[in-house]
Design a protein around this motif. Sequence first.
Motif: not given
Length: 192
Positions: A14-16, A44-46, A94-95, A143-146
């Motif tokens: 994801f991202g960088a 899993m995908q982001v 997200d991605a 507060r992201y995917l994890l």
Amino acid sequence: KIKKRVLVTSFGSFGAVTSNPSADVIKVVQHFPAQSCEVLTHEMQVVYSEVMETVPMLWAEQKPDLVVHLGVHPDIRCVRVEQQAFSDGYCRLDADGLVPVGNKCIDNLDQTLRTSINVKRIVKKTNKLWRELEIECSDNPGRYLLGFAYYLSLCNDNSKALAIHIPPLSEKITVPLLSHIVATIIRITLHD
């Protein structure tokens, strides 16, 4: 003796982060000789919608004794074992460039859910075995995917869910080192 089932999830790029170290680590952890457990892995995908669908499905299909969500964080000093996750505040794209509806994981549930696993004790025991990298307790999974995946698992069974943030790879921080640390945390959790 029935082997315990451990499900370890990771995330894609994801991202960088073009190569997510969590994905590299689960490929190694999967093959660790663990007499007392069978390790199942899933990358899993982001993407919030994929995680929202996948986490409950994995719990239902795999019936794990322990679920460990692995993600990457930018702090190169440590591995962080997360003690809680949040229901809302998921504003980061997200991605796919999307956020969950209302920036929430699940509506009408507690703002914060905590694992009932004794993270402080696990961290203390793991730190005695590993000097190369500090292992810390954390109350901020972000507060992201994890954090999103962890909240879903804590909703399912907070006595069987953990999340671990690993640092980015470097000359000193390698996939074998991180894999050994994650495997140690799993082993200690199962026997604690």
